[in-house]
Design a protein around this motif. Structure first.
Motif, PDB file in Angstrom:
ATOM      1  N   GLY A 124       0.026  -9.351  10.189  1.00  0.00           N
ATOM      2  CA  GLY A 124       0.260  -8.220   8.955  1.00  0.00           C
ATOM      3  C   GLY A 124      -0.473  -6.904   9.462  1.00  0.00           C
ATOM      4  O   GLY A 124      -0.912  -5.996   8.355  1.00  0.00           O
ATOM      5  N   GLY A 154      -3.428  -3.443   4.350  1.00  0.00           N
ATOM      6  CA  GLY A 154      -3.706  -4.224   3.209  1.00  0.00           C
ATOM      7  C   GLY A 154      -2.830  -4.680   2.457  1.00  0.00           C
ATOM      8  O   GLY A 154      -3.027  -5.170   1.434  1.00  0.00           O
ATOM      9  N   CYS A 155      -1.368  -4.733   3.108  1.00  0.00           N
ATOM     10  CA  CYS A 155      -0.300  -5.322   2.519  1.00  0.00           C
ATOM     11  C   CYS A 155       0.501  -5.854   3.518  1.00  0.00           C
ATOM     12  O   CYS A 155       0.506  -5.554   4.718  1.00  0.00           O
ATOM     13  N   ASP A 156       1.902  -6.295   3.163  1.00  0.00           N
ATOM     14  CA  ASP A 156       2.745  -6.893   4.092  1.00  0.00           C
ATOM     15  C   ASP A 156       3.205  -5.528   4.593  1.00  0.00           C
ATOM     16  O   ASP A 156       3.439  -4.828   4.073  1.00  0.00           O
ATOM     17  N   GLU A 174       6.582  -4.209   3.608  1.00  0.00           N
ATOM     18  CA  GLU A 174       6.521  -3.247   2.358  1.00  0.00           C
ATOM     19  C   GLU A 174       5.890  -2.007   2.589  1.00  0.00           C
ATOM     20  O   GLU A 174       6.323  -1.187   1.965  1.00  0.00           O
ATOM     21  N   TRP A 175       4.919  -2.057   3.459  1.00  0.00           N
ATOM     22  CA  TRP A 175       4.237  -0.709   3.696  1.00  0.00           C
ATOM     23  C   TRP A 175       5.641   0.160   4.281  1.00  0.00           C
ATOM     24  O   TRP A 175       5.505   1.509   4.015  1.00  0.00           O
ATOM     25  N   ASP A 211      -3.727  -1.800   9.756  1.00  0.00           N
ATOM     26  CA  ASP A 211      -3.897  -2.575   8.501  1.00  0.00           C
ATOM     27  C   ASP A 211      -3.874  -1.881   7.373  1.00  0.00           C
ATOM     28  O   ASP A 211      -4.773  -1.265   7.109  1.00  0.00           O
ATOM     29  N   ARG A 257       0.203   3.523  -1.271  1.00  0.00           N
ATOM     30  CA  ARG A 257      -0.747   2.487  -0.948  1.00  0.00           C
ATOM     31  C   ARG A 257      -0.062   0.978  -1.355  1.00  0.00           C
ATOM     32  O   ARG A 257       0.792   1.023  -2.224  1.00  0.00           O
ATOM     33  N   PRO A 258      -0.979  -0.145  -0.900  1.00  0.00           N
ATOM     34  CA  PRO A 258      -0.141  -1.326  -1.376  1.00  0.00           C
ATOM     35  C   PRO A 258      -0.374  -1.440  -2.881  1.00  0.00           C
ATOM     36  O   PRO A 258      -1.036  -0.911  -3.577  1.00  0.00           O
ATOM     37  N   SER A 295      -1.419   7.897   3.791  1.00  0.00           N
ATOM     38  CA  SER A 295      -2.013   6.692   3.569  1.00  0.00           C
ATOM     39  C   SER A 295      -3.107   6.215   4.327  1.00  0.00           C
ATOM     40  O   SER A 295      -3.137   6.545   5.497  1.00  0.00           O
ATOM     41  N   GLY A 336      -5.681   3.409   5.978  1.00  0.00           N
ATOM     42  CA  GLY A 336      -5.387   2.069   6.579  1.00  0.00           C
ATOM     43  C   GLY A 336      -6.848   1.769   7.565  1.00  0.00           C
ATOM     44  O   GLY A 336      -7.876   2.680   7.369  1.00  0.00           O
TER      45      GLY A 336
END
Length: 474
Positions: free
Chosen positions: A342, A428-430, A433-434, A426, A473-474, A406, A408
């Motif tokens: 991730g 905090g999301c796939d 997708e980020w 990281d 952001r996620p 962003s 992280g």
């Protein structure tokens, strides 16, 4: 890096004026002395923010405000702070804001958290009445077309002072851009349309000056570097870096010579940042100069003069902004996505901000630089574990700049050992997708990676610069 001190940037100049309605002074004799004590405390705390304070004193009417306006105008302030100690009319602050040619911060800091309602008389209440004129100021400033921001609290309110400090830091970044001299040396990496920047847009969006340089400007300085100076820089490199077995002595000596030449280039042209690239051919001197930049550019970046490869001017500006916020800011791009863990893997070959390395940075010898000509030594490290901010400048179709941000966290995981900076982030999301969301902003394929979370600071900087912020952001 303590043996290689940072270049001291220009100190932020904050203009300060306090005021209240003069009609109150004969009515309540103890009020003005109390308000002056509050103003002195604000001046003291403002000075503790490591800025140059230009204190225009306490104003009680429009004539005194006129004199304060002239003093602050002449001082060339980076931020003007108006302290509303009690009620005062808008005509006392509007001229100051109009003439100051600086962002305006209105502060309303009452003496303590709360009044003693059982014992206070009118005069004591008026010392807590700084909130009263704030809407009046906001109305007048808006109608006059004067942007402003405000902070309300009490004198020793640490939340309020953190907000004030954020605006002061933002003003310092704005000043660094407005007064900055940004070097652009060499030529565009062929085909990188996202990297190309109209130099006029830098002045249009941020102010400052772009100094167009030739690699010959570096060549003539590198040629004058003595063997003794080269040896001293080699010794510094051995002190700052761990050296891999792949580092060749002749390549290290060349990088050291170029590093000393770079220092002279920066000093001679008064540069605050540098972006560069040169392709070269068949091992001739310009190719060797381009290939020998990484050591010197990394040392410059760590000293507070960010240097970015691949002619990436907007990223060298982003690195400067992050550096002035105390975040470091290292030249970065996407490297790979780790869907198993991730994580987004990001970094870059070439120069890096040594101050944010998780450990002692490594110099690795490379026989080839991927996608570039030449050979030599390159910097390898991972950014310190913990919160980080990815920050870049996007250029819209109309030429306006915008912030892309962003937040992280740099985390543990396997890293490549190929002479690049590499970090696992990281968000905090796939990671896919980020990456899609980040790319959809129109950011170029380079940006700055800095330690800590700095969205709040960057929003403040964007406010003072009049640019939009895109929060990924996620």
């Amino acid at each position: 890096m303590s043996t290689f001190p940072r270049i001291t940037p220009r100190r932020t100049r904050v203009g300060l004026v306090a005021g209240g309605l003069g009609a109150y002074w004969p009515q309540f004799p103890g009020l003005l002395p109390q308000l002056r004590r509050s103003a002195a405390r604000v001046s003291e705390r403002m000075g503790g923010l490591d800025v140059e304070v230009v204190d225009a004193g306490f104003v009680s009417d429009a004539r005194e405000a006129d004199a304060a306006a002239e003093k602050l105008r002449a001082a060339g302030c980076d931020l003007i702070v108006g302290f509303l100690t009690t009620y005062m009319t808008a005509t006392m602050l509007v001229p100051i804001a109009q003439r100051g040619d600086a962002p305006v911060l209105l502060i309303n800091l009452q003496p303590t958290e709360s009044m003693d309602h059982d014992t206070f008389d009118t005069g004591q209440w008026l010392a807590y009445c700084g909130a009263c004129p704030l809407p009046e100021m906001a109305n007048a400033f808006t109608r006059c077309g004067i942007p402003f921001r405000s902070v309300s609290g009490y004198l020793e309110d640490e939340r309020a002072w953190e907000c004030i400090g954020r605006w002061v830091r933002a003003a310092g970044v704005r000043a660094a851009l407005r007064h900055g001299r940004h070097g652009l040396m060499g030529h565009l990496y062929p085909g990188m349309l996202d990297v190309s920047t109209d130099l006029t847009l830098v002045s249009a969006n941020f102010g400052g000056h772009v100094e167009v340089l030739e690699f010959d400007d570096l060549r003539v300085r590198a040629e004058k570097v003595t063997d003794a100076e080269t040896g001293e820089r080699v010794a510094l490199a051995r002190e700052v870096f761990e050296l891999a077995d792949s580092v060749k002595e002749e390549d290290l000596a060349w990088a050291a010579r170029v590093s000393v030449g770079l220092d002279r280039l920066v000093a001679d042209f008064g540069l605050d940042s540098l972006a560069y690239y040169h392709r070269g051919l068949d091992g001739e001197v310009h190719e060797r100069l381009g290939a020998g930049m990484i050591l010197g550019a990394s040392l410059l970046t760590a000293r507070g003069v960010p240097a970015a490869g691949e002619y990436e001017l907007r990223t060298s500006l982003a690195m400067l902004i992050m550096d002035r916020l105390g975040a470091g800011g290292s030249f970065t791009e996407l490297q790979a996505l780790d869907f198993a863990r991730g994580h987004v893997e990001m970094g870059h070959d070439g120069p890096a901000h040594l101050a944010i390395s998780s450990g002692r940075p490594l110099l690795r010898g490379l026989g080839v630089y991927h996608g570039k000509r030449g050979w030599g030594v390159s910097v390898e490290f991972d950014v310190s574990r913990g919160p980080v901010t990815a920050f870049g400048l996007r250029q819209a179709r109309d030429g306006s700049f915008g912030f892309v941000v962003s937040e992280g966290e740099v985390v543990e995981g396997p890293l490549l050992r190929i002479g690049n900076t590499t970090s696992r982030v990281d968000f905090g999301c796939d990671p896919g997708e980020w990456t899609d969301a980040w790319s959809a902003t129109g950011i170029s394929h380079h940006w700055a990676l800095g330690t800590g979370h700095h969205m709040a600071d960057l929003r403040a900087v964007a406010d003072l610069l009049g640019v939009e912020v895109t929060d990924v952001r996620p």
